[in-house]
Design an enzyme around this catalytic site. Sequence first.
Site, PDB file in Angstrom:
ATOM      1  N   GLY A  16      83.257  -4.273 -21.379  1.00 35.63           N
ATOM      2  CA  GLY A  16      82.891  -5.271 -23.609  1.00 35.63           C
ATOM      3  C   GLY A  16      84.227  -5.746 -23.611  1.00 35.63           C
ATOM      4  O   GLY A  16      85.043  -4.593 -24.386  1.00 35.63           O
ATOM      5  N   GLY A  20      89.548  -6.902 -29.817  1.00 35.57           N
ATOM      6  CA  GLY A  20      89.866  -6.267 -30.909  1.00 35.57           C
ATOM      7  C   GLY A  20      91.017  -5.327 -30.441  1.00 35.57           C
ATOM      8  O   GLY A  20      90.740  -5.124 -28.936  1.00 35.57           O
ATOM      9  N   SER A  23      89.051  -2.275 -27.618  1.00 34.52           N
ATOM     10  CA  SER A  23      88.674  -2.547 -25.755  1.00 34.52           C
ATOM     11  C   SER A  23      89.703  -2.709 -25.243  1.00 34.52           C
ATOM     12  O   SER A  23      89.702  -2.786 -24.068  1.00 34.52           O
ATOM     13  CB  SER A  23      87.281  -3.860 -26.201  1.00 34.52           C
ATOM     14  OG  SER A  23      87.745  -4.829 -26.859  1.00 34.52           O
ATOM     15  N   MET A  42      81.716 -11.163 -24.221  1.00 35.51           N
ATOM     16  CA  MET A  42      80.386 -11.105 -24.725  1.00 35.51           C
ATOM     17  C   MET A  42      79.863 -12.679 -26.262  1.00 35.51           C
ATOM     18  O   MET A  42      80.627 -12.211 -27.190  1.00 35.51           O
ATOM     19  CB  MET A  42      79.308 -10.264 -25.033  1.00 35.51           C
ATOM     20  CG  MET A  42      79.384  -9.114 -24.103  1.00 35.51           C
ATOM     21  SD  MET A  42      78.498  -7.252 -24.518  1.00 35.51           S
ATOM     22  CE  MET A  42      79.322  -6.612 -25.377  1.00 35.51           C
ATOM     23  N   CYS A 107      71.573  -3.171 -32.109  1.00 36.71           N
ATOM     24  CA  CYS A 107      72.216  -4.079 -30.689  1.00 36.71           C
ATOM     25  C   CYS A 107      73.509  -3.482 -29.730  1.00 36.71           C
ATOM     26  O   CYS A 107      73.316  -4.110 -28.808  1.00 36.71           O
ATOM     27  CB  CYS A 107      73.838  -5.279 -32.208  1.00 36.71           C
ATOM     28  SG  CYS A 107      75.250  -5.767 -31.011  1.00 36.71           S
ATOM     29  N   CYS A 204      76.761  -6.518 -36.690  1.00 33.97           N
ATOM     30  CA  CYS A 204      77.480  -7.210 -35.569  1.00 33.97           C
ATOM     31  C   CYS A 204      77.128  -7.824 -35.597  1.00 33.97           C
ATOM     32  O   CYS A 204      75.844  -9.041 -35.067  1.00 33.97           O
ATOM     33  CB  CYS A 204      76.185  -5.611 -35.064  1.00 33.97           C
ATOM     34  SG  CYS A 204      76.418  -6.019 -32.892  1.00 33.97           S
TER      35      CYS A 204
END
Length: 377
Positions: A16, A20, A23, A42, A107, A204
């Site tokens: 995912g 940023g 990730s 996502m 989340c 989130c």
Amino acid sequence: MMVIVLDNSNIRVVVGMSGGVDSSVTALLLKQQGYDVVGVFMKNWDDTDENGVCTATTDYEDVAKVASEIGIPYYSINFEKEYWDRVFQYFLDEYKAGRTPNPDVMCNKEIKFKAFLDYADQLNADYIAMGHYAQVKTDENGIVHMLRGADGNKDQTYFLSQLSQDQLKKSLFPIGHLQKPEVRKIAEAAGLATAKKKDSTGICFIGERNFKQFLSTYLPAQPGKMMTVDGVEMGTHDGLMYYTIGQRQGLGIGGNSDNSEPWFVVGKDLDKNILYVGQGFDNPALMATSLSASNLNWTTGQAPAEGTHMTAKFRYRQRDTGVTLHYHDDGTATVDFDVPVRAITPGQAVVFYDGDECLGGGTIDAAYAHTNELQYV
């Protein structure tokens, strides 16, 4: 000495990717370790910011750049409906009830490690990964234990405390053993487009925005009286949903000649629409000796024994407090504190630890001072 090189090429990890640095480095490290890596962005919110800029577009462009730099395929998936139904509606319902929810916990449970995991299964994923600062280890019985991230300032196990064994067994945490500055150095050394991108903050997926203005879009404000616990009227509040227990800012009350200490939110009465305030950081109305919790989840699938002593956090980045756990027949629990704790907030997560292991967590329903319930909702 014989060196054994593991062949991970037949193991697919769907990452995912948020756009940023965390990730991005997660995807890079997995690629370097030989996994079959697929990046997925996502989109969970129609997120035009206050300046009219769609931040998701910028983030997706960064994902595309990084995926190209690493050499992995990438896709985009829209979870706006799932996010609204499973996270945002809960978020609004909690505020309506006068509580202060933690949407990041929900989340992770419902979107990042459920809806996303279901989608990754369609891509024939063996595992999923994101940019979380947490670690896992598997014991001899095949049980996965979740451990704090090595970077104590970035550890995110608090937000992952509602994950199940099934979710943890399918998850990898490639940056959990790293410090944040190390992650940035890895990104810079690899020339990744996100190496110097600032970290996102805020709710989130919803991000940074004027929270009061944002919330008023969805919930009508109901101004009411602001009073001391002794019944002295101190002014008016803009709506109970805008205030959280222990809050100092935005009250519009100064000290007086007898007491110059600042004022804090010390309680709420939802039925009467009263906001209670008191002076002093350690005001007695803010100090609790226990709490009640529901929605208990244990990450190993095994609940600790009745009366177990452990540590707990009641807010992110808060120091651990020693606690003792007592169960009730209705599935809730009472958590007794070793020492009084300030500003226990209904709706927030209580998360339990045994040393570095995150045992799980629950939702705070009420706070008590020596068995007397505090007027928090």
